[in-house]
Scaffold this active site. Structure first.
Site, PDB file in Angstrom:
ATOM      1  N   ASP A 347       0.837  -1.234   0.176  1.00  0.00           N
ATOM      2  CA  ASP A 347      -0.054   0.094   0.154  1.00  0.00           C
ATOM      3  C   ASP A 347       0.975   1.191   0.010  1.00  0.00           C
ATOM      4  OD1 ASP A 347      -2.271   1.559   0.316  1.00  0.00           O
ATOM      5  OD2 ASP A 347      -1.568   1.858   2.461  1.00  0.00           O
ATOM      6  N   ASP A 544      -0.744  -0.324   6.447  1.00  0.00           N
ATOM      7  CA  ASP A 544      -0.401   0.439   7.745  1.00  0.00           C
ATOM      8  C   ASP A 544      -1.269  -0.237   8.632  1.00  0.00           C
ATOM      9  OD1 ASP A 544      -3.029   1.331   6.922  1.00  0.00           O
ATOM     10  OD2 ASP A 544      -2.408   3.486   6.560  1.00  0.00           O
ATOM     11  N   ASP A 548      -6.434  -1.183   5.675  1.00  0.00           N
ATOM     12  CA  ASP A 548      -5.882  -2.484   4.670  1.00  0.00           C
ATOM     13  C   ASP A 548      -6.198  -3.801   5.215  1.00  0.00           C
ATOM     14  OD1 ASP A 548      -4.539  -0.814   2.845  1.00  0.00           O
ATOM     15  OD2 ASP A 548      -3.025  -0.421   4.460  1.00  0.00           O
TER      16      ASP A 548
END
Length: 647
Positions: A347, A544, A548
């Protein structure tokens, strides 16, 4: 009640005394055996006519526990275990009249058992040091007085007083004081962190200097430290496929080698009895002792403890090493999976970047200067919690400070804010919002960055370019990951293409996907997973740990970065990086690779030596002393090799 307590204390004391006596008796048996062996082999200048009785006495002392467990195993129908192997081998040695070797089997087994225990204890210390960090008490401020209470009784909003040297018992916010905090037990950070009023603290850290007043935001049970300890304890109990395999392997291996040993004793003896020129009985008697001895060698060397102990120990040691580095791996199965990883999906926001906007540049128009533009921006955003406002208010660039108050403040969500300053309209917002105010057609100058425009008295005076800063160690971490053998690196992000492209280019990732909605992100991730799984490989997702969760759960291995102690990070990911450092990812890969290497070294070495001695023993080319090395010696060497994982 008093009598019960005394009775319990007496029982505990008696148990402790019994254990001490057994230990003393065992040491005595070992020393007596060494003395008897020295006399028997003429090492000591003594002559004794009752050596056989000394061997019997040593056998009883050293072998009582083993024979007892073997007998209980028969009752429980657990016919094949290491105790039954040792009992059969030692009794067989007595049968052929070799007392020294009969006791030697039990002696070396006992010594090996003791050394194994010490090695296991040492390797477990790396995890146990963290898991045993108990917080004995907490100092609570109530009505102006400080009282001591059990940390488990801490409730939200309690005021905790921390003196120098105190460990933080619960998560909270500093309401008074300044200090330095040592978080090394939690995240491996060697440098202390300076904290002040308003900063948040997680439980488990140590207050190094100064006195702090901390307002608890969570109870002790819900705090980060308690959750981390719980996850470590649960994680160390989750077995990998290698551990499960070796457990099943031992279950079938032990009865197989026992039957093979019996076959080595029975069939050759029968064969030589049948072919003997005089009689079957005579031939049987002549060959029985020889083949019984060879069968005993086979039994002794075949004990699988070198693998059964060293493989779980290697994983345990590796998990301990990872926890010391601030990498919380929730079980050896995930550690093993890391070795098979061939792709890492990142990400962007909060993972490769800091997740916080910073001012990249200030552009001026119509003869206005940067100090004036930033001053207007700070004035308009002084009471806002928007990420752009935070970036402006936290900027340390020089700015013009206005003393006057604003009036007629108007804010249009998603567009901008305007107000009157000394009857002059000032405004801040996107191109569309400022275009209407200034009656001009504005376009963003740089699509790679967020851009806001500022106007004064209906004139465009400037714009501020903002960007999400890339983590300082991101480029270095990507290089290290590639050195660990993973070159298939990707970025999946919902941000616009120009922003994602710039981040990917700066850190060295060539494949990236942008403008992804949550649904698109999941579909893209599933496609990557399908592709890699067809090749028998695993996929890692690094996020994080906040937004997510679906991706972390979908991937083979989910790694949560940052937000140390957050509920989602601790519960949703398979691996948690406790100090937000990307460099911990290649470190975890390195630990997994080293673990795998040690496992295969132990498997090949242990099986190789054992099979060689089995073959030599079956052909009468070795003796029981070599077989004892093949059992105890190989097990200890495998264990010593296993603890290299923690170095």
């Amino acid at each position: 009640m008093g009598n019960c307590c005394c009775e319990g204390a007496c029982k505990s004391s008696k148990t402790s005394q019994a254990f001490a006596f057994q230990k003393l008796l065992l040491y005595f048996g070992i020393l007596l055996y060494l003395f008897t062996l020295g006399v028997d082999f003429k090492i000591l200048p003594l002559t004794l006519n009752f050596l056989e009785y000394l061997y019997i006495f040593c056998y009883v002392i050293l072998g009582f526990g083993i024979l007892k467990e073997a007998f209980l195993g028969l009752i429980r129908r657990e016919f094949f275990n290491e105790n039954s192997l040792m009992a059969l081998a030692s009794l067989g040695a007595w049968f052929i009249g070799d007392g020294a070797e009969a006791v030697a089997i039990l002696f070396f087994y006992r010594v090996g058992e003791a050394l194994e225990g010490k090695i296991v204890e040492k390797s477990k210390a790396s995890i146990a040091n963290l898991a045993s960090l108990k917080i004995e008490n907490a100092k609570i401020l109530y009505n102006g007085e400080i009282s001591t209470k059990d940390p488990k009784d801490i409730k939200e909003d309690d005021i905790i007083v921390l003196y120098a040297g105190d460990r933080i018992p619960a998560d909270g916010v500093i309401i008074k004081g300044e200090s330095s905090i040592d978080n090394s037990a939690l995240n491996g950070e060697s440098l202390p962190k300076s904290v002040k009023e308003g900063d948040s603290l997680l439980s488990g850290g140590i207050n190094l200097d100064g006195t702090l007043h901390l307002k608890a935001t969570k109870s002790y049970e819900d705090s980060a430290f308690s959750k981390i300890i719980k996850l470590i304890e649960e994680g160390s109990s989750k077995k990998s496929k290698s551990e499960e395999f070796i457990t099943k392997f031992a279950r079938y291996y032990t009865p197989c080698v026992t039957l093979l040993a019996l076959s080595i004793i029975i069939f050759p003896t029968l064969y030589f009895g049948i072919i003997h020129p005089n009689s079957f009985i005579e031939g049987f008697k002549e060959s029985f002792n020889t083949w019984l001895y060879r069968g005993i060698i086979f039994l002794v060397v075949s004990c699988p403890c070198a693998l059964v102990v060293s493989i779980p120990l290697t994983f345990f040691a590796s998990l301990g090493k990872a926890s010391k580095e601030g990498i919380l791996i929730k079980g050896s199965s995930y550690l093993e999976s890391l070795f098979y990883a061939n792709a890492i999906v990142f990400d962007k926001t909060g993972t490769l970047t800091k997740g916080e906007l910073i001012i990249e540049d200030i552009i001026t128009y119509n003869d206005f200067n940067k100090d004036f533009i930033l001053g207007i921006a700070k004035l308009l955003e002084q009471n806002s919690n928007h990420p752009i406002a935070k970036a402006i208010n936290s900027s340390h660039l020089p700015y013009l400070e206005f003393k006057q108050d604003l009036s007629s403040i108007k804010e249009i969500a998603g567009n901008g804010i305007s107000a009157l300053l000394e009857n002059k309209q000032i405004a801040l917002g996107n191109a569309r919002f400022i275009s209407k105010i200034c009656n001009i057609n504005l376009q963003e100058d740089n699509h790679k960055k967020a851009q806001i425009f500022i106007s004064y008295d209906n004139k465009l005076c400037g714009s501020i370019l903002l960007s999400d800063a890339i983590k300082q160690e991101a480029k270095e971490a990507i290089l290290k990951i590639k050195k660990e053998g993973i070159s298939n690196l990707l970025i999946l992000s919902g941000d616009k293409q120009s922003v994602v492209e710039e981040v990917a280019k700066n850190i060295g990732i060539t494949e990236y996907y942008s403008d992804l909605l949550p649904k698109d992100k999941a579909e893209k991730l599933e496609a990557i997973l399908h592709k890699e799984r067809q090749r028998g490989k695993k996929v890692i997702f690094v996020g994080d740990g906040i937004n997510d969760a679906p991706s972390l759960a979908l991937c083979d291995i989910g790694i949560a970065m940052g937000k140390m102690g957050s509920d989602v990070a601790l519960e949703g990911a398979d691996i948690v990086i406790l100090n937000d450092e990307l460099n911990k990812i290649p470190k975890a890969l390195s630990i997994a690779k080293k673990t795998r290497k040690i496992l295969w070294q132990n498997i090949i070495f242990a099986l190789g030596v054992k099979v060689l001695i089995m073959i030599l023993g079956a052909f009468g080319l070795t003796n029981l002393w070599v077989a004892l090395f093949g059992d105890v010696g190989v097990a200890l060497l495998a264990l010593f090799n296993a603890i290299r994982a923690i170095r």
